[in-house]
Design an enzyme around this catalytic site. Sequence first.
Site, PDB file in Angstrom:
ATOM      1  CG  HIS A   1       9.916  21.587  27.476  1.00 60.03           C
ATOM      2  ND1 HIS A   1       9.226  20.585  28.665  1.00 60.03           N
ATOM      3  CD2 HIS A   1       9.681  20.810  26.612  1.00 60.03           C
ATOM      4  CE1 HIS A   1       9.019  19.674  28.283  1.00 60.03           C
ATOM      5  NE2 HIS A   1       8.965  19.880  26.843  1.00 60.03           N
TER       6      HIS A   1
ATOM      7  CD  GLU B   1       9.396  15.369  24.028  1.00 63.04           C
ATOM      8  OE1 GLU B   1      10.206  16.383  23.932  1.00 63.04           O
ATOM      9  OE2 GLU B   1       9.076  15.362  25.239  1.00 63.04           O
TER      10      GLU B   1
ATOM     11  CG  HIS C   1       0.121   5.770   3.759  1.00 69.99           C
ATOM     12  ND1 HIS C   1      -1.295   5.101   4.341  1.00 69.99           N
ATOM     13  CD2 HIS C   1       0.924   5.065   4.103  1.00 69.99           C
ATOM     14  CE1 HIS C   1      -0.798   4.028   4.912  1.00 69.99           C
ATOM     15  NE2 HIS C   1       0.494   4.060   5.107  1.00 69.99           N
TER      16      HIS C   1
ATOM     17  CG  HIS D   1       8.352  21.448  22.033  1.00 66.39           C
ATOM     18  ND1 HIS D   1       9.600  20.763  22.139  1.00 66.39           N
ATOM     19  CD2 HIS D   1       7.567  20.852  23.004  1.00 66.39           C
ATOM     20  CE1 HIS D   1       9.629  19.806  23.115  1.00 66.39           C
ATOM     21  NE2 HIS D   1       8.292  19.845  23.573  1.00 66.39           N
TER      22      HIS D   1
ATOM     23  CG  HIS E   1       4.566  21.123  27.637  1.00 70.23           C
ATOM     24  ND1 HIS E   1       4.874  21.799  26.695  1.00 70.23           N
ATOM     25  CD2 HIS E   1       5.098  19.632  27.473  1.00 70.23           C
ATOM     26  CE1 HIS E   1       5.645  21.067  25.895  1.00 70.23           C
ATOM     27  NE2 HIS E   1       5.804  20.127  26.345  1.00 70.23           N
TER      28      HIS E   1
ATOM     29  CG  HIS F   1      -0.090   0.276   2.572  1.00 75.33           C
ATOM     30  ND1 HIS F   1       0.371  -0.912   3.171  1.00 75.33           N
ATOM     31  CD2 HIS F   1       0.198   1.368   3.299  1.00 75.33           C
ATOM     32  CE1 HIS F   1       1.113  -0.639   4.452  1.00 75.33           C
ATOM     33  NE2 HIS F   1       0.717   0.957   4.263  1.00 75.33           N
TER      34      HIS F   1
END
Length: 515
Positions: free
Chosen positions: A398, A458, A222, A400, A444, A220
């Site tokens: 911290h 993460e 995507h 991002h 957070h 397959h």
Amino acid sequence: MTANVGLQRYANSLWIARFKCTCSHQRISMKISYYCYTPAAVNCQPVIAANRGVLPARNGGRRPFYLFLHILQAEFIDYLNAHTRNRNIYKYQEFVYSRRLRKTGIHIRMERGLFMEDSSKHLPGEVKNNMPEPIRSDGAGATDRGPRDGMRDLENPDMLVPPETDAGLLPNLKFSFSDTHMQLNHGGWSREITVRDFPVSTTLAGVNMRLTPGGVRELHWHQQAEWAYMLLGRARVTSVDQEGRNFIADVGPGDLWYFPAGIPHSIQGLEDGCEFLLVFDDGSFSDLNTLSISDWFAHTPKDVLSANFGVPESAFDAIPSGQIYIYQDVVPGPLESQKVQSPYGTVPQSFTHSLLAQTPVKTPGGSVRIVDSSNFPISRTIAAALVEIEPGAMRELHWHPNNDEWQYYLTGKGRMTVFAGNGIARTFDYRAGDVGYVPFAYGHYIQNTGSQTLWFLEMFKSDRFADVSLNQWMALTPRELVGDNVRVGSEVLDALRKEKWPVVKYPGFPIFPDK
């Protein structure tokens, strides 16, 4: 010899009886066996076979250890059935069963109680009958006597009783794979978390998939890029790029793969099968709505297939009538036996990467392994970090600066407070199998609230990993400016670090100090 049996309550509504036997006899060592008991049922079935050992018999011979546990199990079931039938499973009923086996000189002691792993250390509210109540230590709140899901409340103590610093409104930033639909096929299963289930998750979507030995996720491709982390077992992945260059590799726990958007590929479970996490760089993605070879064959006229491949139409009489998705096949042979030589060679950049082979960034309290296009060049749209947080430690304050953060919790338990500015903050509790989300640039932290190491991923829709440390930012800013701004003195300013520590743990400063 003494045998202790402790009964523990888990979130899946099963009681787990833990048999632990020790003996000073030279021929006996520690033996452990696990059994499940459902309060509403009568029977009890073994989950993990007992370790075989021997016990001293009266005649000096040996008795198989697993037979002893089988006898012990029967007695234990009878006693539980007599004391727990028709009781509210959320009520804490404590009892002790004590018996001495004359022939072996073994003393058995059994105890039962509602299990909350180290919960007394971090349940923020009052606890009545071993169930948390929405009452803060200052008296705010009241008991909940209406309909409730007690196990959900146990799993989410900081949502039941939010910290006093929580305020304002934030969307739900937690969703569990346990709350998703399971797609079952011969050869494996899958379940997914997309923006349909988790509306805030607009940048990334996740799929948890299991393949049996020989099970195949069919050929397959995507419209989105696919990033994967191997959880269990081993798998074989194959691919061919737009230049006709091919790729085949075997992957195991902690390994990654990445297939760019539009690049066809397949996945097959090896000897013990496999389980993995797939992450796609589009929150609206669905793995059940992809481009599959079987589906295309089924919706192409046979005369067209005949003209395309240069074979009679009858050669396609047995093609599938629709998308296969996952199917059962035999376990493939050795890797070398399946390699196909392409006249154009192999892909110039590997589609796989061994994350656990990386040297971690270690700090007091844990470690971090970062993977992005700098060390996994093909991964141009997804960057990630594998984070380890020891008990009592935390992922530091911290944020991002590159994109939203999508998290997947692998082991342990933790909590995260997300700060959105304008006086808005909300706290969530997480455990293995949960997905967390942090919108772009929101501050957070993640604390380990359990007794085991917390591991989580993460991930970001980005080619590079990036984070800003609050501690480091303050340390590299003029001291007087920082002190005047947040009104702290030398005690705080002297403790600031110019080096970034992604995970922190300070002796004498526990996350949950004794009250």
